[in-house]
Structures are given as C-alpha cells and as structure tokens.
Design an enzyme around this catalytic site. Structure first.
Site, PDB file in Angstrom:
ATOM      1  N   LYS A   1      33.755  39.656  30.368  1.00  0.00           N
ATOM      2  CA  LYS A   1      34.952  39.630  29.309  1.00  0.00           C
ATOM      3  C   LYS A   1      34.872  41.211  28.815  1.00  0.00           C
ATOM      4  O   LYS A   1      35.845  41.362  28.080  1.00  0.00           O
ATOM      5  CB  LYS A   1      34.557  38.499  28.170  1.00  0.00           C
TER       6      LYS A   1
ATOM      7  N   SER B   1      30.527  34.553  36.846  1.00  0.00           N
ATOM      8  CA  SER B   1      31.266  35.154  35.803  1.00  0.00           C
ATOM      9  C   SER B   1      30.330  35.146  34.177  1.00  0.00           C
ATOM     10  O   SER B   1      30.783  36.194  33.557  1.00  0.00           O
ATOM     11  CB  SER B   1      32.410  34.282  35.188  1.00  0.00           C
TER      12      SER B   1
HETATM   13  C1  LIG Z   1      36.337  33.173  30.052  1.00  0.00           C
HETATM   14  C2  LIG Z   1      35.463  32.891  31.074  1.00  0.00           C
HETATM   15  C3  LIG Z   1      36.174  32.529  32.251  1.00  0.00           C
HETATM   16  C4  LIG Z   1      37.569  32.427  32.744  1.00  0.00           C
HETATM   17  O1  LIG Z   1      38.084  33.412  32.472  1.00  0.00           O
HETATM   18  P1  LIG Z   1      40.052  33.166  32.021  1.00  0.00           P
HETATM   19  O2  LIG Z   1      40.347  34.660  32.022  1.00  0.00           O
HETATM   20  O3  LIG Z   1      40.113  32.470  30.680  1.00  0.00           O
HETATM   21  O4  LIG Z   1      40.401  32.241  33.229  1.00  0.00           O
HETATM   22  C5  LIG Z   1      35.257  32.030  33.478  1.00  0.00           C
HETATM   23  N1  LIG Z   1      33.799  32.216  33.013  1.00  0.00           N
HETATM   24  C6  LIG Z   1      33.263  32.631  31.984  1.00  0.00           C
HETATM   25  C7  LIG Z   1      31.807  32.631  32.005  1.00  0.00           C
HETATM   26  C8  LIG Z   1      34.066  33.007  31.028  1.00  0.00           C
HETATM   27  O5  LIG Z   1      33.463  33.541  29.826  1.00  0.00           O
END
Ligand SMILES: *Cc1c(COP(=O)(O)O)cnc(C)c1O
Length: 340
Positions: free
Chosen positions: A66, A319
């Site tokens: 993010k 992510s």
């Molecule tokens: C925000 C997030 C997502 C999803 O991202 P989007 O842009 O909302 O689809 C996936 N994994 C993690 C760890 C996140 O913080």
C-alpha cells in the site's frame, strides 16, 4: 426502444491511468518504496505443475504494497494541499502506509478506522505518529467520518483504491514483474477494492493482452465479485474473515477501479477460510514466511482454485504481513495442512 445508434454512441473504454502515469509513479515513489524480490518457489511449482513465482510485497516498509499508491498520491498533492494534511479510512494497511509516507514528508495524517480493525494494526498506526479516529462498525462508517474531516478541516482524503494516482502506484508492481519475469503468463492478485489488481492488470495487459490476470477474494464478503456479477457496485455485509485486509465495499460511487477491473481482469476466484488458513500454514511451513490472511489468498487459489495452466509462468502477489501473532498461530494451528 431498440435504437441501433445506441451501441455506436457508446464511447470506447479509456483507462483513467496511462502507462506513462505508471512510469511517472515509479520515478516519483522510488525514494520511498522498495523494489521487492520476485522469488521462484520450487515447492509450489512442484505441487501445481507450473512455474510459480512469489512477489514479496511483505518486504515493503509497513509490511504491505500500500505504500506504493499512498506515496504516489501524497507526492502528487500541491504544497498547499500537503500543508493542510491528509486523512484516510482503512482496514489498516492503507492507513499504515499513509501514516508512514506522511511522516516521511512531515505532513499531518488522520486515520479513520472502524471498530473492526485489529488492535495490532491500530497500535501500529499510532506508533507511526498519525492521529487515529475510531468510529462505527464498518468501512463505510469510517469513510463517512473521513469526509467530514475533509469538509471541516480542508484535509485531502487519500482513498485506498479508487484513485488514478493510487492505481498507478500499485501498477509499479506490474513494471517490476515485467522486468524480473518478462515471460510472465499469469498473475494472481488478492482483490478487495481493486486498486492493486487494476494497476497490475492494466500494466501487464499493456505489455501483452495475453497475460492472464486473476483476482482472488474470500468467499465471505466478496464485494468486487458480487459487483462484477451485478454489473454495478453493490454493497455486501461484512463478516469476520482471516483476510481482514480484503474487507470493505468498493464504494457505491466507484469511479475508476471497478471499470478497470471489468476491463483488465480475466477471472475472479473465491477461496474459503480453510483454504486461506492452509495458505498461511503452507507459506510458513514450506517457505518460512509469515503472511496475513489476505496475502495468503493467492496461494490458497493456486492450491484449490484451479487457476494455473500446466507449465505456465505464474506470479502470485504476496501482498502483506500485518497479522497479530495470536491470530496467526490460531490460523495455522487449525489448518489441516499442518502435521497432516
Ligand atoms: C489492500 C490490500 C489488498 C487488496 O487491495 P485492493 O486494492 O483493495 O484490491 C490485498 N492484500 C493486502 C495485504 C492489502 O492490504
């Protein structure tokens, strides 16, 4: 009624983000964001019969991708906007990222969250020097609070996904994938509001429309999946899930990410809580990695969702890693993958 001109008059889809925007984002955020490793995973490759690569966004400062979108957005504000400060609503990771980048730049940040946000994430936001405001039981309540601050105090709302600068920032992952794995054939991306997959999907499809882009959400509260089926943003009830970072709607007034997901995502797979727990357990047991539920959904889909073509080069976006220890231990302890 059946006006034949109607179809002709439909304007062709124009992406709100260009490839130039993604390259500009990359240059803008470079001092604040890491280029993360892409590692081959022989273990998962053998298990599913494809070449599996893990994109480790867990290596970003604050523990998730993010920071890319947050940095690109905040760095693009005018000096006057930066002086008035930034605010956001978030299930945690976006809030952490905004707090982190704001602190780097000496900008005031207020993070609005709902009571559903795990204590560990709230504490981490406060440790980063941001002001935390807790209100309501859902993302929508937190969002409302955030816009009140914008009106009353002139702060800029940094949206978590529905913003072209945020989407371009997340799209820099796509550039890195092309650099490290030019022969990439598919990407598996955790999916909530769709900023991450819109950025990556757009960037990869621009390089080659043949690259398959697959989103993964949890079965519980899969807002984007329901919206795609309905053809418009729909609201779903929020339920507790291991993938808490994927909670939240896509916004009734969604302007950008929904259209891009419709255009650049080939398929959305839903995974069960058991599969997410197994993904967390297997990543720990086999790869010695600690990841949060949202980040394990890609692996869960690989193991159960039938997403990989045999022999293909497939990248999985891991992510984030913001999970508290107790929740992590409970999840992997319950998983049948452990000791089975
Ligand atoms: C925000 C997030 C997502 C999803 O991202 P989007 O842009 O909302 O689809 C996936 N994994 C993690 C760890 C996140 O913080």
């Amino acid at each position: 009624m059946n006006d034949p001109r109607r179809h002709e008059a439909d304007p062709p889809y124009v992406s709100p983000v260009t490839l130039r925007d993604v390259w500009k984002a990359r240059q803008r955020i470079a001092p604040y964001v890491r280029k993360t490793p892409l590692t081959a995973s022989p273990i998962f490759s053998a298990r599913i019969g494809a070449s599996v690569f893990l994109k480790l966004e867990t290596f970003q400062e604050t523990g998730s991708f993010k920071v890319r979108g947050a940095a690109n957005k905040i760095l693009s504000l005018t000096p006057d906007e930066q002086r008035r400060g930034v605010t956001t609503f978030s299930t945690g990771n976006h809030g952490l990222a905004v707090a982190h980048i704001a602190r780097q730049l000496g900008i005031t940040a207020v993070i609005c969250v709902s009571r559903r946000v795990p204590r560990a994430k709230a504490d981490a936001i406060e440790r980063l020097g941001a002001r935390l405001e807790v209100d309501g039981d859902s993302q929508d309540d937190a969002e409302r609070h955030c816009y009140e601050l914008q009106e009353r105090q002139g702060m800029t709302v940094i949206k978590p996904f529905d913003d072209p600068y945020v989407i371009a920032g997340q799209g820099t992952i796509g550039l890195e994938l092309l650099e490290d794995l030019p022969e990439i054939e598919a990407v598996v991306v955790p999916l909530s509001g769709g900023g991450l997959i819109a950025g990556i999907g757009y960037t990869l499809k621009s390089a080659s429309p043949d690259i398959e882009v697959i989103g993964v959400s949890m079965e519980r509260s899969a807002a984007m999946s329901h919206s795609l089926q309905a053809g418009r943003p729909v609201v779903v009830a929020e339920h507790d899930t291991l993938a808490d970072s994927l909670l939240g709607g896509i916004g009734r007034e969604n302007q950008y990410s929904f259209g891009m997901v419709r255009r650049y995502v080939d398929d959305v797979v839903l995974v069960s809580e058991e599969a997410i727990a197994e993904g967390m357990a297997v990543l720990f047991d086999q790869q010695r990695m600690v990841v949060e539920g949202a980040a394990a959904t890609g692996i869960a889909a690989l193991l159960h969702g039938n997403v990989a073509r045999p022999g293909s080069n497939i990248a999985v976006i891991v992510s984030g890693n913001n999970v508290d220890t107790r929740a992590f231990l409970t999840a992997i302890g319950r998983s049948p993958a452990f000791g089975a």
